[in-house]
Design an enzyme around this catalytic site. Structure first.
Site, PDB file in Angstrom:
ATOM      1  CG  HIS A 152      -1.597  -1.286   1.491  1.00  0.00           C
ATOM      2  ND1 HIS A 152      -2.727  -1.729   0.839  1.00  0.00           N
ATOM      3  CD2 HIS A 152      -1.245  -2.290   2.354  1.00  0.00           C
ATOM      4  CE1 HIS A 152      -3.055  -2.930   1.288  1.00  0.00           C
ATOM      5  NE2 HIS A 152      -2.171  -3.292   2.200  1.00  0.00           N
ATOM      6  CB  SER A 282      12.468  21.336 -15.116  1.00  0.00           C
ATOM      7  OG  SER A 282      11.603  22.449 -15.085  1.00  0.00           O
TER       8      SER A 282
END
Length: 477
Positions: A152, A282
């Protein structure tokens, strides 16, 4: 490059030259001509009046394709197969009377599709085996390196970096098993006629079913297949396309799962895909090291997974012996799926060639969680020294709550071990406690499982396909 019309990125940016060639016009239409040669040869062998000179002229012009004439003829006839029959006949005039004798369009169209599928599967297999070799090497090298396991995406028991890589590798192994099954059971459409009844060939061979059966067998063998469909409609069963697309979608799912894990690990700064010296992450944030390769895989994988619906719907909605609403779909779906999976595997191999592991970051995350996981071991050790299990449990519970508060509320380091050492009731010296906290004590048989899996499952595959190894994985963009 033509800049005023749409260009398919799969061809311009991603896929290999070899896979592009399989779905190229040259491969397609030269295969049509090879099929016409195989048909004529087989018909001659079975007694039809076909001359050696006719077949020889066909053979000499297999690759001499006049695309301008074919395009002109298709505009005239509104039929691509007949356009190429006449184009071939113009170049091999002696053979014009017997080209495509007894056949229907599906003879060249469908059989070529199956040949392209066969060739594309072989190229896909080659790339899969190369990715598996890199994953195997990575798993072996990191078989004993402890890492925090997640369920999870919450901290769970420890595993090893190599064991986790085996999970990626095992999924790809299952895909390879499916690919080999699909390849080994791929059937040739063969020589079946307009609605699959071989009626035209019954006329040609004066009702001799044995000769028509032999014709089917001969053409199948000449085109390199050992299996053929014994019954068809006008086309081969479109279930084949759906099954092949299922396989490609499964490979895409496996690759996507890998990139999910890798992108999360890169966020955790534990494992990182290659980042080249001059690469820009970026345009605004100069410090960024984005997982561009993994993101490209996941993007292409989504495309392939979505394409599966096209072939499934086509297989489901074919009417009786044939409808033509499969044609445009087939021109797009399977070739693009193969090209996309080809690109996925090239990128995956490229990632594995330069994958970076940061053991210190992995260890840091382990040690932030391990004290909580080690509490049961600490309790057992203290019980051996005469402690009361229930009292030990309660004290550790209280210390754990306070340590958790330090981490979550105060933003400080996990100080559970210091709290236990300061509690005289535990009677543990620091050296013994650090022995208990050795991460390798918490990975079970992960390292041994890696070696077993690689030796018993993967090595035989790599040995069997060793002549396929050594693939270049340089990215085009």
């Amino acid at each position: 490059m033509e800049t005023k019309i749409y260009s398919n990125p799969l061809a311009e940016r991603y896929s290999s030259k070899e896979m592009l060639e399989v779905f190229s016009p040259d491969f397609k239409f030269s295969t049509w001509r090879k099929l016409w040669v195989a048909l004529a040869e087989s018909e001659k062998e079975l007694g039809l009046e076909i001359q050696d000179e006719q077949i020889q002229q066909m053979k000499e012009n297999i690759y001499n394709i006049d695309y301008a004439l074919a395009s002109q003829k298709e505009k005239e006839f509104r039929h691509d197969v007949m356009a190429h029959v006449h184009t071939f006949g113009t170049q091999a005039p002696l053979a014009m009377p017997i080209i495509h004798l007894g056949a229907t369009s599906a003879f060249v169209g469908d059989n070529t599709d199956l040949i392209q599928i066969r060739e594309a599967l072989l190229l896909t297999k080659q790339k899969m085996v190369n990715v598996m070799a890199e994953l195997s090497k990575f798993a072996k090298e990191n078989r004993a390196l402890p890492t925090l396991g997640f369920t999870h995406f919450q901290a769970a028991q420890l595993t090893t970096v190599g064991k986790r890589a085996c999970l990626w590798l095992q999924s790809l192994m299952l895909d390879l098993e499916e690919l080999e099954f699909r390849n080994s059971t791929l059937r040739f459409r063969g020589v079946k006629g307009t609605t699959g009844t071989q009626a035209s060939f019954k006329d040609l061979f004066e009702g001799d079913f044995q000769k028509v059966r032999e014709l089917d067998e001969k053409v199948t063998e000449k085109m390199g297949f050992d299996k053929r469909f014994l019954v068809t409609g006008q086309t081969y069963d479109r279930k084949v396309d759906s099954e092949v697309m299922n396989l490609l979608a499964n490979i895409a799912q496996t690759a996507h799962k890998f990139t999910n894990d890798l992108r999360l690990l890169q966020h955790l700064k534990e494992i990182e895909e290659p980042f080249e010296k001059n690469q820009i992450g970026s345009s605004a944030m100069a410090y960024k090291r984005n997982p561009m390769r993994s993101e490209r895989i996941s993007s292409l994988a989504k495309f392939v997974i979505a394409l599966q619906q096209s072939t499934a719907m086509t297989a489901a909605t074919q009417w009786f012996e044939r409808t033509l609403d499969d044609s445009a779909n087939k021109r797009l779906s399977l070739p693009q799926a193969f090209l996309a999976v080809d690109a996925i595997l090239i990128i995956w191999k490229n990632i594995m060639d330069g994958l970076v592991v940061y053991p210190k970051m992995i260890e840091k995350r382990i040690m932030s969680e391990l004290p909580f996981m080690a509490t049961e071991y600490i309790i057992m050790e203290c019980v051996k020294q005469g402690g009361d299990r229930q009292e030990l449990h309660e004290r550790i519970r209280q210390h754990s709550m306070e340590a958790g508060k330090q981490v979550k509320v105060e933003g400080k380091e996990n100080d559970l071990i210091d709290r236990i050492l300061a509690d005289d009731y535990f009677k543990l010296d620091k050296e013994r406690l650090l022995e208990i906290l050795d991460p390798k004590s918490f990975t079970g048989f992960a390292a041994e499982q890696v070696l077993d899996f690689l030796e018993l499952e993967i090595q035989p595959i790599l040995e069997k396909n060793k002549d396929q190894l050594g693939m270049n994985s340089e990215l085009r963009v």
